[in-house]
Motif scaffolding. Structure first.
Motif, PDB file in Angstrom:
ATOM      1  N   ARG A   1      -9.616  -9.360  -3.027  1.00 32.44           N
ATOM      2  CA  ARG A   1      -9.895  -8.228  -2.149  1.00 32.44           C
ATOM      3  C   ARG A   1      -8.622  -7.752  -1.439  1.00 32.44           C
ATOM      4  NH1 ARG A   1     -15.695  -8.479  -0.693  1.00 32.44           N
ATOM      5  NH2 ARG A   1     -16.568 -10.145  -1.967  1.00 32.44           N
ATOM      6  N   PHE A   2      -8.811  -6.726  -0.607  1.00 30.95           N
ATOM      7  CA  PHE A   2      -7.755  -6.159   0.255  1.00 30.95           C
ATOM      8  C   PHE A   2      -6.710  -5.361  -0.533  1.00 30.95           C
ATOM      9  CE2 PHE A   2      -9.215 -10.123   2.254  1.00 30.95           C
ATOM     10  CZ  PHE A   2      -9.674  -9.642   3.467  1.00 30.95           C
ATOM     11  N   MET A   3      -6.894  -5.217  -1.837  1.00 32.22           N
ATOM     12  CA  MET A   3      -5.949  -4.435  -2.619  1.00 32.22           C
ATOM     13  C   MET A   3      -6.048  -2.953  -2.250  1.00 32.22           C
ATOM     14  SD  MET A   3      -4.172  -6.409  -4.683  1.00 32.22           S
ATOM     15  CE  MET A   3      -3.983  -7.356  -3.160  1.00 32.22           C
ATOM     16  N   PRO A   4      -4.985  -2.176  -2.456  1.00 31.22           N
ATOM     17  CA  PRO A   4      -5.046  -0.750  -2.124  1.00 31.22           C
ATOM     18  C   PRO A   4      -6.020  -0.005  -3.026  1.00 31.22           C
ATOM     19  CG  PRO A   4      -3.045  -1.249  -3.343  1.00 31.22           C
ATOM     20  CD  PRO A   4      -3.679  -2.566  -3.005  1.00 31.22           C
ATOM     21  N   SER A   5      -6.477   1.131  -2.559  1.00 33.59           N
ATOM     22  CA  SER A   5      -7.353   1.984  -3.359  1.00 33.59           C
ATOM     23  C   SER A   5      -6.553   2.961  -4.213  1.00 33.59           C
ATOM     24  CB  SER A   5      -8.298   2.777  -2.445  1.00 33.59           C
ATOM     25  OG  SER A   5      -9.012   1.913  -1.592  1.00 33.59           O
ATOM     26  N   TRP A   6      -5.384   3.341  -3.696  1.00 34.68           N
ATOM     27  CA  TRP A   6      -4.486   4.256  -4.415  1.00 34.68           C
ATOM     28  C   TRP A   6      -3.049   3.768  -4.261  1.00 34.68           C
ATOM     29  CZ3 TRP A   6      -6.253   8.639  -7.007  1.00 34.68           C
ATOM     30  CH2 TRP A   6      -7.583   9.015  -6.764  1.00 34.68           C
ATOM     31  N   ILE A   7      -2.246   4.000  -5.285  1.00 36.22           N
ATOM     32  CA  ILE A   7      -0.806   3.727  -5.201  1.00 36.22           C
ATOM     33  C   ILE A   7      -0.071   5.010  -5.577  1.00 36.22           C
ATOM     34  CG2 ILE A   7       1.123   2.356  -6.075  1.00 36.22           C
ATOM     35  CD1 ILE A   7      -0.808   0.082  -6.590  1.00 36.22           C
ATOM     36  N   SER A   8       0.856   5.412  -4.714  1.00 38.30           N
ATOM     37  CA  SER A   8       1.549   6.687  -4.881  1.00 38.30           C
ATOM     38  C   SER A   8       3.061   6.482  -4.872  1.00 38.30           C
ATOM     39  CB  SER A   8       1.174   7.656  -3.753  1.00 38.30           C
ATOM     40  OG  SER A   8      -0.227   7.741  -3.591  1.00 38.30           O
ATOM     41  N   VAL A   9       3.760   7.430  -5.458  1.00 41.04           N
ATOM     42  CA  VAL A   9       5.228   7.415  -5.435  1.00 41.04           C
ATOM     43  C   VAL A   9       5.728   8.808  -5.072  1.00 41.04           C
ATOM     44  CG1 VAL A   9       5.385   7.873  -7.935  1.00 41.04           C
ATOM     45  CG2 VAL A   9       7.352   6.876  -6.714  1.00 41.04           C
ATOM     46  N   THR A  10       6.731   8.856  -4.203  1.00 43.43           N
ATOM     47  CA  THR A  10       7.318  10.127  -3.796  1.00 43.43           C
ATOM     48  C   THR A  10       8.735   9.889  -3.283  1.00 43.43           C
ATOM     49  OG1 THR A  10       7.085  12.023  -2.281  1.00 43.43           O
ATOM     50  CG2 THR A  10       6.308   9.901  -1.491  1.00 43.43           C
ATOM     51  N   ASP A  11       9.546  10.937  -3.336  1.00 41.76           N
ATOM     52  CA  ASP A  11      10.881  10.836  -2.740  1.00 41.76           C
ATOM     53  C   ASP A  11      10.888  11.436  -1.341  1.00 41.76           C
ATOM     54  OD1 ASP A  11      10.565  13.467  -3.382  1.00 41.76           O
ATOM     55  OD2 ASP A  11      12.377  13.661  -4.589  1.00 41.76           O
ATOM     56  N   GLN A  12       9.700  11.739  -0.819  1.00 45.59           N
ATOM     57  CA  GLN A  12       9.559  12.253   0.528  1.00 45.59           C
ATOM     58  C   GLN A  12       9.139  11.127   1.471  1.00 45.59           C
ATOM     59  OE1 GLN A  12      10.320  15.538   1.116  1.00 45.59           O
ATOM     60  NE2 GLN A  12      10.885  15.526  -1.065  1.00 45.59           N
ATOM     61  N   LEU A  13       9.349  11.349   2.750  1.00 46.51           N
ATOM     62  CA  LEU A  13       8.934  10.381   3.751  1.00 46.51           C
ATOM     63  C   LEU A  13       7.411  10.420   3.893  1.00 46.51           C
ATOM     64  CD1 LEU A  13       9.979   8.367   5.929  1.00 46.51           C
ATOM     65  CD2 LEU A  13       9.907  10.278   7.549  1.00 46.51           C
ATOM     66  N   VAL A  14       6.792   9.260   3.810  1.00 46.10           N
ATOM     67  CA  VAL A  14       5.341   9.177   3.963  1.00 46.10           C
ATOM     68  C   VAL A  14       5.031   8.859   5.420  1.00 46.10           C
ATOM     69  CG1 VAL A  14       3.239   7.947   3.279  1.00 46.10           C
ATOM     70  CG2 VAL A  14       5.018   8.433   1.586  1.00 46.10           C
ATOM     71  N   LEU A  15       4.400   9.808   6.097  1.00 42.30           N
ATOM     72  CA  LEU A  15       4.076   9.623   7.507  1.00 42.30           C
ATOM     73  C   LEU A  15       2.652   9.086   7.642  1.00 42.30           C
ATOM     74  CD1 LEU A  15       5.565  12.943   8.965  1.00 42.30           C
ATOM     75  CD2 LEU A  15       6.602  10.670   8.950  1.00 42.30           C
TER      76      LEU A  15
END
Length: 411
Positions: A373-387
């Motif tokens: 359990r506790f795994m993420p629901s989504w994994i994302s990649v970006t070169d922008q700052l994630v706020l």
């Protein structure tokens, strides 16, 4: 008498039914704490069973990473144990699986093995042990890329590839990162990945965002496997992949290799419930029949006693009313036997009802389907700052990397 038997029954069954497997309900406080962005509290509220097991070691290591911990001994112990037991390949209906049984008998899902090495790599990076972090990344890559031949249909996943690409980038291995980005493109045909594939040099900054705390689990009574639902809407980050396929694949794997799963040591926890049911039936049967037999014996004794007294009186010339008088013990004996027999029927019915309730409650609370359990629901990649207003962030950058990689947990 009935209440005493039912009171003692759980104590009897305690010897028959193992209670070492964590129930779904026992996770609720820990899961709630993690959802409210408090991984430290989630660790404090974590269930106490299965200490040192595969599932709990991965779960607590993931929580511990976001709580700022640096100790990964339990994680490394699991990897070492599995490697020493060696992985084998299984094929079912043209699909290939890698298979291994942990020390306590749990058979990890494929994504769980890969995640184990990815988390371990992140711990090593946090501890500035870059070479060891690279070894763990290689291990994750091995199970995604090398374990099976190219023509063997097997598990692969763009979310895991994205995660691994972030680790390679933090280690200064942009070429390796592009291998995983390219594979993610092959799996998804997501054109947003093409600029990353064509980019000759690594970006200066990169964000790998883990959003959510895993799919929602739904159970239907009588079903051996739960259902899973995505727990969050797709993130606003353009390149995002759900982890839901990990759990769906796990269900398919468990179904196709159910013979091996059912033989695992871990499933003995489920069979303990079944043994408990059988024992309970036996106790109910014996108890009810004992009460019935006792009633028959007592009734017979009372009745025969009356006949004996009548015979004695008759031999001494008893009066004409004595026969009617001493039929009372006969009738009384009959009613005693009848009363006990009816009580036995009530006990038998009570045990049957208790058995049915235990069957429902046991299956509903035990939930033999175990998973990390506790795994993420989504994994994302970006070169922008994630706020993120609530969340955790750790930045990683090896001495040889031109890129600062931010790993972000958004709750």
């Amino acid at each position: 008498m009935k209440n005493i038997v039912l009171l003692l029954l759980p104590l009897f069954l305690l010897a028959c039914t193992s209670t070492q497997v964590i129930r779904d309900s026992e996770y609720k406080y820990s899961e709630a704490a993690f959802k409210f962005s408090d991984p430290q509290k989630a660790l404090e509220q974590f269930p106490q069973k299965e200490h040192g097991g595969f599932v709990t070691s991965i779960e607590k290591s993931w929580l511990g990473f976001w709580a700022g911990e640096t100790n990964q001994d339990d994680l490394l112990a699991q990897a070492h144990t599995l490697d020493s037991r060696q992985y084998i390949s299984l094929s079912r209906e043209t699909e290939y699986f890698f298979f291994n049984e942990s020390e306590e008998g749990y058979i990890p899902a494929e994504h769980e093995i890969i995640v184990m090495h990815l988390i371990s790599s992140m711990y090593f990076m946090r501890n500035q042990q870059w070479d060891k972090a690279r070894v763990e990344a290689k291990q994750a890559s091995y199970f995604l890329e090398t374990f099976f031949k190219a023509d063997q249909k097997h598990f692969d996943d763009p979310a895991l590839r994205t995660w691994l690409a972030g680790i390679w980038t933090a280690l200064g291995e942009w070429n390796e990162a592009q291998v995983d980005i390219r594979k993610a493109y092959e799996l998804t045909k997501d054109k947003n990945l093409l600029p990353w594939i064509e980019q000759k040099t690594a970006p200066k900054e990169l964000s790998i965002a883990f959003e959510g705390t895993g799919p929602k689990v739904t159970w239907k009574f009588g079903e051996p496997l739960p259902g899973f639902e995505q727990d969050k809407e797709k993130p606003t980050v353009t390149i995002s992949y759900p982890t839901l396929p990990w759990f769906e694949r796990h269900q398919v794997r468990n179904t196709l290799i159910r013979e091996q799963i059912s033989k695992s040591n871990y499933m003995s926890q489920y069979y303990g419930i079944q043994l408990g049911k059988g024992a309970q039936r036996s106790v109910g049967f014996v108890t009810a029949n004992t009460i019935r037999a006792t009633g028959v014996v007592l009734g017979t004794v009372v009745g025969l006693g009356g006949l004996y007294v009548m015979a004695v009186i008759a031999s001494h010339g008893g009066g004409s009313g004595s026969g009617e008088l001493f039929t009372l013990p006969l009738v009384g004996g009959f009613y005693i036997a009848k009363s006990f027999w009816e009580e036995g029927d009530k006990i038998d019915e009570s045990f049957k009802e208790y058995n049915e309730k235990m069957d429902v409650d046991g299956k509903e609370s035990l939930k033999t389907y175990r998973f990390v359990r506790f795994m993420p629901s989504w994994i994302s990649v970006t070169d922008q700052l994630v706020l993120t207003a609530t969340g955790k962030e750790f930045s990683m950058k090896s001495p040889k990397s031109p890129t600062t990689v931010r790993f972000v947990q958004k709750f």
